[in-house]
Enzyme design. Sequence first.
Site, mmCIF file in Angstrom:
data_model
loop_
_atom_site.group_PDB
_atom_site.id
_atom_site.type_symbol
_atom_site.label_atom_id
_atom_site.label_comp_id
_atom_site.label_asym_id
_atom_site.label_seq_id
_atom_site.Cartn_x
_atom_site.Cartn_y
_atom_site.Cartn_z
ATOM 1 N N HIS A 143 3.430 -6.411 2.375
ATOM 2 C CA HIS A 143 2.584 -7.349 3.121
ATOM 3 C C HIS A 143 2.690 -8.713 2.434
ATOM 4 C CE1 HIS A 143 0.074 -4.400 5.450
ATOM 5 N NE2 HIS A 143 0.440 -3.590 4.476
ATOM 6 N N GLN B 36 0.896 -1.160 0.000
ATOM 7 C CA GLN B 36 0.000 0.000 0.000
ATOM 8 C C GLN B 36 0.939 1.216 0.000
ATOM 9 O OE1 GLN B 36 -4.013 -1.485 1.642
ATOM 10 N NE2 GLN B 36 -2.729 -1.202 3.432
ATOM 11 N N HIS C 75 6.694 4.089 6.082
ATOM 12 C CA HIS C 75 7.938 3.332 5.896
ATOM 13 C C HIS C 75 7.534 2.191 4.963
ATOM 14 C CE1 HIS C 75 11.654 1.466 8.128
ATOM 15 N NE2 HIS C 75 11.566 0.977 6.899
ATOM 16 N N HIS D 207 6.637 -1.019 3.182
ATOM 17 C CA HIS D 207 6.570 -2.395 3.683
ATOM 18 C C HIS D 207 5.761 -3.254 2.725
ATOM 19 C CE1 HIS D 207 3.458 0.104 5.535
ATOM 20 N NE2 HIS D 207 2.663 -0.937 5.513
HETATM 21 W W1 AMW Z 1 -0.078 -0.233 6.000
HETATM 22 O O1 AMW Z 1 -1.745 0.005 6.291
HETATM 23 O O2 AMW Z 1 0.746 1.093 6.462
HETATM 24 O O3 AMW Z 1 0.144 -0.841 4.454
HETATM 25 O O4 AMW Z 1 0.279 -1.532 7.050
HETATM 26 C C1 AMW Z 1 0.861 -1.386 8.338
HETATM 27 C C2 AMW Z 1 0.982 -2.766 8.906
HETATM 28 O O5 AMW Z 1 1.859 -2.713 9.996
HETATM 29 C C3 AMW Z 1 -0.333 -3.323 9.417
HETATM 30 O O6 AMW Z 1 -0.475 -4.664 8.965
HETATM 31 C C4 AMW Z 1 -0.178 -3.246 10.931
HETATM 32 O O7 AMW Z 1 -0.910 -4.247 11.590
HETATM 33 C C5 AMW Z 1 1.317 -3.438 11.078
HETATM 34 N N1 AMW Z 1 1.936 -2.850 12.262
HETATM 35 C C6 AMW Z 1 1.871 -1.552 12.652
HETATM 36 N N2 AMW Z 1 2.611 -1.352 13.750
HETATM 37 C C7 AMW Z 1 3.180 -2.540 14.068
HETATM 38 C C8 AMW Z 1 4.056 -2.967 15.108
HETATM 39 N N3 AMW Z 1 4.493 -2.141 16.053
HETATM 40 N N4 AMW Z 1 4.429 -4.268 15.123
HETATM 41 C C9 AMW Z 1 3.986 -5.120 14.179
HETATM 42 N N5 AMW Z 1 3.159 -4.781 13.168
HETATM 43 C C10 AMW Z 1 2.752 -3.496 13.112
#
Ligand code: AMW
Length: 157
Positions: A99, A84, A95, A97
């Site tokens: 999935h 995303q 940041h 990432h």
């Molecule tokens: W993104 O909606 O920005 O594409 O996805 C962020 C992802 O990071 C989500 O799946 C969320 O559950 C996960 N997430 C956010 N903070 C943490 C954390 N501290 N530890 C593990 N996963 C996290």
Amino acid sequence: MSSLRFGQHLIRASAVFLQTELSFALVNRKPVVPGHVLVCPLRQVERFCDLRADEVTDLFLSTQRVASLVETHFNATSLTIAIQDGPAAGQTVKHVHVHVLPRKTGDFQRNDSVYEELQNHDREDEDVPARWRSEEEMAAEALELRERLKEAPTDAV
Ligand code: AMW
């Protein structure tokens, strides 16, 4: 391995199961399906296009390893791999990432609901501490994945 930064979050070493020269992978505190993990560049870069070529290479090679690992470990038969990229696309953590979600036949009534779930699972009203997994549960999962990576040669997983 010391703690790592994931956007605004400080990630405990216990939640990280892979670290390479330029990337790392962590377990998710609020997975959409069992084995939903994240692969990130070590450098805190907000958008995919801001990554250098060597970071893209390392990130995607790490994603391949992680994808094979979680598909096997969670007895899945397919994967959803998604980025995303930007707030309008549902990105909440600034940041980059990737999935990685192990998928099984029938895991969602409508197959593409996985994308709605991805959009919604960490919306502000949904992403509350009561719905996060415990540190212990996350550490146990990361440990299993770390052990499994040790068993496999680099080019196999
Ligand atoms: W993104 O909606 O920005 O594409 O996805 C962020 C992802 O990071 C989500 O799946 C969320 O559950 C996960 N997430 C956010 N903070 C943490 C954390 N501290 N530890 C593990 N996963 C996290």
